[in-house]
Write a protein that holds these residues in place. Structure first.
Motif, short mmCIF file in Angstrom:
data_model
loop_
_atom_site.label_atom_id
_atom_site.label_comp_id
_atom_site.label_asym_id
_atom_site.label_seq_id
_atom_site.Cartn_x
_atom_site.Cartn_y
_atom_site.Cartn_z
N PRO A 48 5.46 -7.69 14.65
CA PRO A 48 5.95 -8.86 15.38
C PRO A 48 5.20 -10.14 15.02
N ASN A 49 3.92 -10.01 14.65
CA ASN A 49 3.13 -11.20 14.34
C ASN A 49 3.55 -11.84 13.03
N ILE A 50 3.88 -11.03 12.04
CA ILE A 50 4.33 -11.61 10.77
C ILE A 50 5.65 -12.33 10.96
N GLY A 249 6.39 -20.33 4.87
CA GLY A 249 5.94 -19.01 5.27
C GLY A 249 5.47 -18.13 4.14
N VAL A 250 5.07 -18.72 3.01
CA VAL A 250 4.68 -17.90 1.87
C VAL A 250 3.50 -17.00 2.22
N TYR A 251 2.59 -17.50 3.05
CA TYR A 251 1.43 -16.69 3.43
C TYR A 251 1.90 -15.44 4.17
N GLN A 252 2.90 -15.60 5.07
CA GLN A 252 3.38 -14.46 5.83
C GLN A 252 4.22 -13.52 4.98
N ILE A 253 5.00 -14.07 4.05
CA ILE A 253 5.74 -13.20 3.13
C ILE A 253 4.74 -12.39 2.31
N SER A 254 3.65 -13.03 1.93
CA SER A 254 2.61 -12.30 1.20
C SER A 254 2.04 -11.17 2.05
N ARG A 255 2.00 -11.37 3.36
CA ARG A 255 1.50 -10.31 4.23
C ARG A 255 2.44 -9.11 4.23
N PHE A 256 3.76 -9.34 4.15
CA PHE A 256 4.70 -8.23 4.00
C PHE A 256 4.42 -7.47 2.71
N ILE A 257 4.19 -8.23 1.64
CA ILE A 257 3.88 -7.60 0.36
C ILE A 257 2.56 -6.83 0.46
N ASP A 258 1.59 -7.43 1.17
CA ASP A 258 0.32 -6.75 1.39
C ASP A 258 0.52 -5.41 2.10
N LEU A 259 1.40 -5.42 3.12
CA LEU A 259 1.65 -4.18 3.85
C LEU A 259 2.20 -3.10 2.92
N PHE A 260 3.09 -3.51 2.02
CA PHE A 260 3.66 -2.54 1.08
C PHE A 260 2.56 -1.95 0.19
N PHE A 261 1.72 -2.80 -0.36
CA PHE A 261 0.65 -2.30 -1.24
C PHE A 261 -0.41 -1.55 -0.45
N MET A 408 -1.75 -5.38 -10.91
CA MET A 408 -2.89 -5.28 -11.82
C MET A 408 -4.18 -4.90 -11.10
N LEU A 409 -4.43 -5.50 -9.92
CA LEU A 409 -5.74 -5.40 -9.29
C LEU A 409 -5.86 -4.28 -8.26
N VAL A 410 -4.79 -4.02 -7.50
CA VAL A 410 -4.89 -3.03 -6.42
C VAL A 410 -5.25 -1.63 -6.94
N PRO A 411 -4.62 -1.14 -8.03
CA PRO A 411 -5.04 0.20 -8.51
C PRO A 411 -6.50 0.26 -8.95
N ARG A 412 -7.06 -0.88 -9.37
CA ARG A 412 -8.44 -0.91 -9.86
C ARG A 412 -9.45 -1.21 -8.76
N LEU A 413 -9.11 -2.16 -7.88
CA LEU A 413 -10.08 -2.64 -6.89
C LEU A 413 -9.70 -2.29 -5.45
N GLY A 414 -8.56 -1.67 -5.24
CA GLY A 414 -8.15 -1.30 -3.89
C GLY A 414 -7.83 -2.51 -3.03
N VAL A 415 -8.28 -2.48 -1.79
CA VAL A 415 -7.96 -3.55 -0.84
C VAL A 415 -8.62 -4.86 -1.24
N VAL A 416 -9.75 -4.81 -1.93
CA VAL A 416 -10.39 -6.03 -2.43
C VAL A 416 -9.50 -6.72 -3.46
N GLY A 417 -8.86 -5.94 -4.32
CA GLY A 417 -7.93 -6.50 -5.29
C GLY A 417 -6.75 -7.17 -4.61
N LEU A 418 -6.29 -6.59 -3.51
CA LEU A 418 -5.20 -7.18 -2.73
C LEU A 418 -5.59 -8.56 -2.22
N ALA A 419 -6.81 -8.67 -1.70
CA ALA A 419 -7.30 -9.95 -1.18
C ALA A 419 -7.46 -10.98 -2.29
N LEU A 420 -7.98 -10.56 -3.43
CA LEU A 420 -8.15 -11.49 -4.56
C LEU A 420 -6.81 -11.99 -5.07
#
Length: 523
Positions: A48-50, A249-261, A408-420
């Protein structure tokens, strides 16, 4: 009223809300921990927050405020603006009811799309996540209506009521957690606490709506319910909202993508990102949201009155103030992120290893902090001119970059790669926004402002160096007893503040003339 005073009002009350949010997350870490019920709650709370931030606070507010202010230019006569707000309210209510009903029905599918293996592989945990999301989802209905009243109050330069409203969410959640702490330490107690939290979210939405409606009424803006009609004003708003959903809302759309990854990562990733984002959201909320909220009505008025120079000065002032406050915050959190997470979160169900992992996420998130704030400051310049298409293209470019970097980054760095990846995408968006503002002739930052921003960067770098060498001194205290935690964090804060402001004064970043200009600049 000056820009600095408006930002101070909004930012000060947002600070109170964020501090309550810290208390909330400290309790969440200790009661629910990372992974399991903690991850399930973070997933349920995100949904609901996104949607709220994407459609209500992002797209709706950005599109509504310029149209509303255009109808507020006739002196004390607000009848046209009131009629427009009533027409929008009448059309908004049935849309929210239908959307909410469909979302509740489809919630198992929505939750299944974003659930990680730890949640989806446990039927009881998955059912709990769906239940919590369903119970919390009416929050979107209440907060979407509350956003309408908040936009009206902000346009009337009554910023305090809207800025104070989110405090209610954190108070309600803290109350639910305190009740949950009385239930014990078992898994069933955690599950019951999660349900209490979901109930508290919906109650807080209703309270915020009533609060803002009351202040709107007390401010002399009294609306009546009408039958929904697709009027010219409503159509215009709808046309602006569709691209604004993407642009603002690009930041929030990115959060949906973050949830997927995040669904591809091990147990605990949801919680690490949520807890890390709390520290990132503190300066983003206080500075970015406050600046964006304060300048949009003023920019709209200047542009409606064909006051181009005044609009440009206001925009430049906002950029300088944003960098003055945001760059040092980003550098400090980048260097000391793990110290803060160890001090705030370690204890109860949240282990030291969890806190260290969260600290790494904080450092990656704050790389993009100045960019996120710049987006909040630059996008209103387009919306004030009813130009919602340009932010769509910049948002699309940054979103595509974000997706590519995630692969590119998530498989290598995990959640840190997601943030970067999110931080890099934010810088892409902010850069494109500024380039297009200059090309369209809407805004160009002057040489004096560029010089000051460079000196801000130097001062922040000196502070970062001091904090880097100061960090190891208190390393054993960051997760110690309460006195050691408070003392060690306070020492870091004071060290950083002293070095930054001393450097800023020596470099001429902060002086009496600057402060006087900010205080006296009309907003």
């Amino acid at each position: 009223m000056s820009l600095l005073k408006n930002v101070g009002t909004i930012g000060g009350l947002t600070l109170v809300s964020r501090l309550f949010g810290f208390v909330r997350d400290i309790l969440l870490a200790r009661v629910l921990g990372a992974g399991g019920v903690g991850d399930a709650w973070q997933l349920a709370f995100q949904l609901p927050n996104i949607f709220r931030r994407l459609f209500a606070e992002g797209a709706f507010a950005s599109a509504f405020v310029p149209l509303f202010n255009r109808r507020m230019t006739n002196g004390d006569d607000i009848s046209e603006a009131r009629l427009f707000a009533e027409q929008v309210l009448a059309f908004l209510i049935p849309i929210l009811i239908v959307f909410g009903a469909l979302a509740l029905i489809a919630m198992p599918w929505i939750a299944g799309l974003f659930a990680n293996e730890g949640i989806s592989s446990d039927p009881k945990l998955f059912d709990l996540a769906v239940l919590m999301a369903r119970v919390a989802f009416p929050y979107l209905f209440f907060m979407s209506l509350a956003t309408l009243f908040a936009a009206i109050l902000n346009s009337l330069s009554r910023f305090a009521a809207a800025a104070a409203a989110p405090i209610m969410l954190n108070i309600c959640l803290i109350t639910a957690l305190l009740i949950g702490m009385t239930l014990g330490d078992g898994m069933e107690a955690r599950r019951q606490t999660g349900v209490y939290l979901a109930i508290a979210v919906t109650i807080s939405g209703l309270l915020q709506l009533l609060w803002l409606a009351m202040w709107s009424y007390r401010s002399g803006f009294r609306m009546t319910l009408r039958a929904p009609r697709l009027t010219k004003g409503v159509k215009e708003l709808g046309i602006l909202i569709l691209p604004a959903v993407f642009g603002a809302g690009v930041y929030q759309i990115s959060r949906f993508i973050d949830l997927f990854f995040l669904s591809t990562l091990p147990d605990g990733a949801y919680t690490f990102l949520a807890m890390g984002d709390r520290l990132n959201q503190l300066p983003l909320g206080i500075i970015g949201i406050a600046l964006g909220t304060a300048i949009l009505p003023a920019l709209s008025r200047h542009i409606a009155n064909d006051e181009g120079n005044a609009a440009s000065r206001l925009q430049s002032n906002a950029v300088e103030l944003a960098m003055l406050l945001t760059v040092p915050a980003a550098v400090a959190l980048f260097v000391t992120g793990s110290a803060f997470t160890r001090a705030f979160y370690t204890g109860g169900a949240y282990t030291l290893a969890d806190s260290i992992a969260t600290g790494a996420v904080v450092s990656a998130l704050v790389v993009g902090l100045p960019a996120y704030v710049l987006i909040k400051v630059l996008v209103p310049n387009f919306f004030a001119r009813k130009d919602t298409r340009t932010p769509v293209f910049t948002a699309l470019a940054s979103l595509l970059l974000n997706i590519g970097l995630n692969f590119m980054l998530v498989p290598r760095l995990g959640v840190v790669g997601l943030a970067l990846a999110g931080s890099a995408a934010a810088w892409c968006n902010a850069t494109l926004l500024y380039v297009l503002l200059t090309r369209k002739g809407y805004f160009r930052i002057g040489g004096q402002a560029v010089s000051r921003i460079l000196r801000i960067g130097i001062a922040a770098a000196l502070m970062g160096a001091a904090l880097y060498f100061a960090m190891p001194v208190g390393s054993e205290w960051y997760a110690g007893n309460i006195g050691q935690r408070v003392g060690s964090i306070l020492a870091l804060v004071l060290t950083g503040a002293a070095v930054y402001f001393a450097a800023a004064i020596m470099l001429g970043v902060v002086n009496r003339a600057t402060i006087r200009q900010l205080v006296n600049r009309p907003g």
